[in-house]
Scaffold this active site. Structure first.
Site, mmCIF file in Angstrom:
data_model
loop_
_atom_site.group_PDB
_atom_site.id
_atom_site.type_symbol
_atom_site.label_atom_id
_atom_site.label_comp_id
_atom_site.label_asym_id
_atom_site.label_seq_id
_atom_site.Cartn_x
_atom_site.Cartn_y
_atom_site.Cartn_z
ATOM 1 N N ARG A 108 0.836 -1.197 0.000
ATOM 2 C CA ARG A 108 0.000 0.000 0.000
ATOM 3 C C ARG A 108 0.868 1.242 0.000
ATOM 4 O O ARG A 108 2.038 1.220 0.375
ATOM 5 C CB ARG A 108 -0.945 0.005 1.203
ATOM 6 N N SER A 176 9.188 -5.391 4.456
ATOM 7 C CA SER A 176 9.156 -6.452 5.465
ATOM 8 C C SER A 176 9.789 -7.759 5.000
ATOM 9 O O SER A 176 9.155 -8.822 4.978
ATOM 10 C CB SER A 176 7.723 -6.675 5.923
ATOM 11 N N ASP A 229 8.983 -2.877 10.215
ATOM 12 C CA ASP A 229 7.667 -2.568 10.813
ATOM 13 C C ASP A 229 7.746 -2.378 12.333
ATOM 14 O O ASP A 229 7.013 -1.565 12.906
ATOM 15 C CB ASP A 229 6.612 -3.603 10.432
#
Ligand SMILES: *[C@@H]1O[C@H](CO)[C@@H](O)[C@H](O)[C@H]1NC(C)=O
Ligand SMILES: *[C@@H]1O[C@H](CO)[C@@H](O)[C@H](O)[C@H]1NC(C)=O
Length: 497
Positions: A108, A176, A229
């Protein structure tokens, strides 16, 4: 206990008619099996036990490993990675920043406007998935796709979004996958996971790869921070509260990051002449200690996993594995104690069929006939006729496995507080609050897990617990990354306040 019941039944059976004797013998057979199932359950409970004493040993071991990992590369199972984040958000960040969150097939893009008084507006967010052929193609093809999504996002911006004249758009990039970070805005890809396999990207600076793609498409945007993250979660929480000292992820996976004094990092001292503090990404999922209450079920989960021998702590704690541990225990109970009747329910042989949300639903079932447990057994494992006894055992199993995970994560957290010297009572008159930010679905949605985690922190810290606060943090990989883009903006210091 099983034995006494059987003996009584035998004495009783001798005194009654043959027809009844058959029924009783059937009952005996069942109760012997039931006894075996309870034996497995008791043994499990014993082996999963986490006494206060044991947890303190584990917290100590975590502290020791943290020291060792900081002292030398490869000095510990804990990697204790330097993140180059020596400047966490303060709450003063202003302006429009972008985030790109690539966590797997889904990615995203978001634009966040940080305004006055901690007011933040997510202007827009788009979610897309990476087409399958790009997951196994070339680095250029993947990053061209990402860059074109970014370019489209920017092209569709409304009139209300405006950056000061002549300013480049700035982006925080949450990537990630395992990366060796080289600076705040560069890092090389160590390997792909989660179904990606793009050979020519391995060993490349992924910020460099993205930057080249942005240039190819003609988008004037600069990556100012490359973010894990967990680090994003710490940044996100620090924006709200400067007392945040650590972030813990308790979700599908588990990890922790915390703020270390730079002079406590011997291997990096030369590199960080100006840093007072530095965020360390512990990669604590790989923690291992002889004090961990490992069972035969953990051993088989580990042996059948994609990464045997790695991420042992994570395999005992995180949402990806809790349901699988329960499944493995149930399979043994079905095979050795005919727990679900004479045949083993076939679904029970499917790895990862029982997910932690199913487990949480069963664990929280407070109806008198445990109807949620019944429906989960039906829907997930296709077991149509569970007795109340069986359902009760299911709840117990969930409790044993989830509590162990929650208590171990609390012990790990205490290990971090110990490393920071924040596990002791305050000196007279000294005000010290330590805030731990937590993100992840396990913590957010599995209420009993969260309660057990918090209760265990209190159990281990005693009075000091009053100085600790645990807060739920949201969207470190999005807002946190945008915040770090702001903290590391090339325009910092240039702006009039
Ligand atoms: C960062 O985060 C991801 C997923 O949360 C993890 O798999 C990865 O290995 C992490 N660490 C590094 C050093 O990239
Ligand atoms: C459920 O029903 C099946 C088939 O009728 C039977 O074999 C099994 O023993 C039953 N299980 C339980 C737990 O009653």
């Amino acid at each position: 206990m099983g034995k006494v019941a059987v003996t009584a039944a035998v004495v009783f059976a001798a005194a009654i008619s043959t027809a009844t004797a058959v029924a009783v013998r059937h009952h005996m057979k069942n109760s012997a099996k039931w006894g075996k199932a309870l034996e497995i359950l008791e043994e499990l409970e014993e082996n999963c036990a986490t006494s206060t004493w044991k947890l303190k040993q584990i917290a100590d071991a975590m502290t020791v490993e943290m020291h060792a990992g900081l002292a030398s590369e490869g000095g510990s199972k804990l990697k204790m990675l330097i993140t180059y984040v020596d400047n966490l958000p303060t709450g003063e960040e202003k302006g429009v920043f972008y985030a790109l969150d690539l966590g797997g097939t889904n990615f995203r893009v978001m634009r966040v406007h940080f305004g006055e008084a901690e007011e933040q507006i997510v202007n827009e967010e788009v979610h897309t998935s990476i087409p399958l052929h790009l997951m196994v193609g070339t680095s250029d093809a993947l990053f061209d796709f990402i860059a074109s999504t970014l370019a489209k996002f920017v092209a569709e911006e409304g009139e209300d979004v405006h950056l000061p004249a002549g300013r480049q758009r700035e982006l925080g990039f949450t990537f990630s996958f395992p990366v060796k970070q080289l600076s705040i805005a560069s890092g090389t890809l160590i390997k792909w996971t989660k179904g990606f396999s793009i050979e020519d990207a391995i060993g490349q600076d992924i910020v460099g790869e993205l930057t080249k793609a942005l240039e190819r498409i003609g988008l004037d945007m600069r990556v100012t921070a490359l973010v894990n993250d967990t680090v994003g979660t710490l940044a996100r929480a620090h924006y709200d509260n400067p007392d945040v000292v650590a972030a813990v992820i308790l979700g599908t996976g588990t990890n922790a990051a915390y703020v270390e004094r730079a002079n406590a990092i011997p291997k990096w001292q030369d590199l960080l002449p100006n840093s007072g503090e530095m965020v360390i990404n512990m990669e604590w999922g790989n923690f291992r200690s002889s004090h961990l209450p490992l069972t035969e079920y953990d051993e088989s989960l580990n042996a059948e996993s994609l990464n045997p021998g790695e991420q042992i702590f994570e395999k005992m704690i995180s949402g990806m594995y809790l349901g699988e541990i329960v499944r493995i225990i149930l399979l043994r109970m079905a095979e050795e104690a005919a727990f679900f009747g004479d045949t083993v329910p076939p679904k029970l042989r499917t790895p990862f069929i029982l997910r932690s949300p199913d487990m949480s639903a069963m664990h929280h079932d407070d109806s008198s006939d445990l109807k949620v447990v019944d429906s989960k057994l039906r829907d997930v494992l296709e077991i149509p006729n569970s007795s109340l006894k069986i359902r009760k055992v299911m709840v117990k199993l969930c409790d044993i496995v989830a509590s162990r995970g929650a208590r171990l994560s609390a012990a790990g957290t205490v290990g971090i507080l110990k490393k920071l010297g924040r596990d002791k009572s305050r000196k007279e008159g000294e005000k010290q609050t330590s805030v731990i930010a937590i993100d992840g679905a396990l913590f957010e949605h599995y209420t009993k897990f969260r309660q057990c985690f918090e209760g265990t922190l209190e159990e281990l810290l005693g009075d000091v617990y009053e100085t600790i606060s645990v807060v739920q943090s949201h969207d470190g990989s999005g807002i946190g990354a945008a915040l770090l883009a702001a903290s590391y903006s090339q325009y910092i210091g240039l702006e009039e306040s």
